[in-house]
Design an enzyme around this catalytic site. Structure first.
Site, PDB file in Angstrom:
ATOM      1  N   LYS A 163       0.831  -1.217   0.000  1.00 31.50           N
ATOM      2  CA  LYS A 163       0.000   0.000   0.000  1.00 31.50           C
ATOM      3  C   LYS A 163       0.864   1.266   0.000  1.00 31.50           C
ATOM      4  CE  LYS A 163      -3.421   2.882   1.079  1.00 31.50           C
ATOM      5  NZ  LYS A 163      -4.540   3.224   0.240  1.00 31.50           N
TER       6      LYS A 163
ATOM      7  N   LYS B 112      -0.175  11.567   5.135  1.00 34.78           N
ATOM      8  CA  LYS B 112      -0.078  10.408   6.040  1.00 34.78           C
ATOM      9  C   LYS B 112       0.645   9.244   5.349  1.00 34.78           C
ATOM     10  CE  LYS B 112      -2.786   6.718   8.078  1.00 34.78           C
ATOM     11  NZ  LYS B 112      -4.070   6.046   8.237  1.00 34.78           N
TER      12      LYS B 112
END
Ligand code: NAD
Length: 295
Positions: free
Chosen positions: A168, A243
């Site tokens: 990811k 993030k």
């Protein structure tokens, strides 16, 4: 029909839990926020008093939480309350170290576990078209796949514990870098008197082709569904890109990998966020790029 406990009913978790109900599963849900619980209830879930209460008697437990510290804290709370052998899946985007810590916690108590972060955003969560990137043992992945198929269209086994999170953050590092690259190309084209459509027509069928250009074009016009046509309403907000790029930098530092463009992309998105644009879609970074002075 399975008994599924779902913890974390926010922008992503809420619609994901609703899709499990639609698929015929019994969903017992928990969140800290009253409004999220009420929404899940009207979507057909049963609301538990606490996370630990939600997992009692569940065949599968799913968490969808903001960050690693929330996942480790919730898993520490719920894993001892689960029936031995139960499967626990975390779909949040978190750091690889916390993901491994969560897997170790599950193993210590005899539970099967999978890290399964997603790609596809809130649209994918609502439409059950998410991509899941999974890390864990073969048997746990096999069991998780049949549950995740109710919420997504592509389920990929990336490797052992933490491999889903690794995939990811690597993917999103490519995305963050390539969106800045595409933004820079359009900003340069504007200065050179080249139309957006002309650059798009050439680059989308040439070696500059990439997802940031052809599916999510950062200028209005060429791709009608991209957030640029909708005032850069997310989509995928810039603060979430910060993030993910920060997770990538943390992982790169821990692993000793050189990622100079990933680092620079993180700095650029951080500056955009600090200027008050954290809630703007990440493709809005073109506005920041246009405003940069040439050094
Ligand atoms: P969100 O903030 O909307 O939802 C998180 C939910 O977790 C909130 O409802 C919060 O109340 C709940 N929560 C926090 N601590 C809890 C606890 N101890 N017990 C129970 N509930 C608790 O976030 P989101 O947009 O749904 O994202 C969830 C995860 O998915 C994040 O890790 C995010 O990075 C990732 N993600 C988000 C998107 C997106 O487009 N929003 C896309 C891909 C991945």
């Amino acid at each position: 029909m399975a008994n599924i406990a779902f913890i974390g009913l926010g922008n992503m978790g809420g619609p994901m839990a609703a899709n499990l109900v639609k698929a015929g599963h019994k969903v017992i849900a928990f969140d800290l926020v009253e409004a999220s619980k009420n929404q899940a209830k009207s979507d057909g879930a049963t609301i538990a008093e606490s996370a630990a209460a939600a997992v009692k008697g569940a065949d599968t437990v799913i968490t969808m939480l903001p960050a690693g510290k929330h996942v480790v804290s919730v898993w520490t709370d719920v894993v001892p309350a689960m029936t031995k052998g139960t499967l626990i899946i975390d779909c949040s985007t978190i750091d690889v170290e916390s993901a491994k810590q969560a897997h170790a916690l599950a193993a210590k108590h005899g539970m099967a576990s999978v890290d399964a972060p997603v790609s596809g955003g809130t649209g994918g969560a609502k439409g059950a078209t998410l991509t899941f990137m999974c890390g864990g043992e073969d048997k746990a992945f096999g069991a998780a796949k049949s549950v995740l198929e109710n919420m997504g269209k592509k389920i990929v086994h990336c490797g052992g514990a933490g491999a889903g999170q690794a995939a990811k953050i690597c993917n999103n590092m490519i995305l963050g870098i390539s969106m800045i690259g595409v933004g820079e190309a359009f900003a340069l084209a504007e200065k050179l008197g080249l139309s957006h459509q002309a650059l798009f027509d050439v680059a989308s069928t040439s070696s500059g082709q990439c997802w940031a250009l052809t599916s999510y074009c950062p200028v209005p016009g060429p791709v009608p569904t991209s957030p640029a046509n909708n005032g850069y309403k997310p989509g995928f907000a810039s603060n979430l890109m910060v993030k993910d790029l920060t997770l990538a930098q943390d992982a790169a530092n821990a692993a000793g990998a050189a990622t100079p463009l990933g680092k620079h992309a993180q700095e650029i998105y951080k500056a955009f966020d600090a200027a008050g644009h954290g809630g703007v879609d990440f493709s809005g970074i073109i506005q920041h790029v246009r405003g940069l002075a040439r050094k």
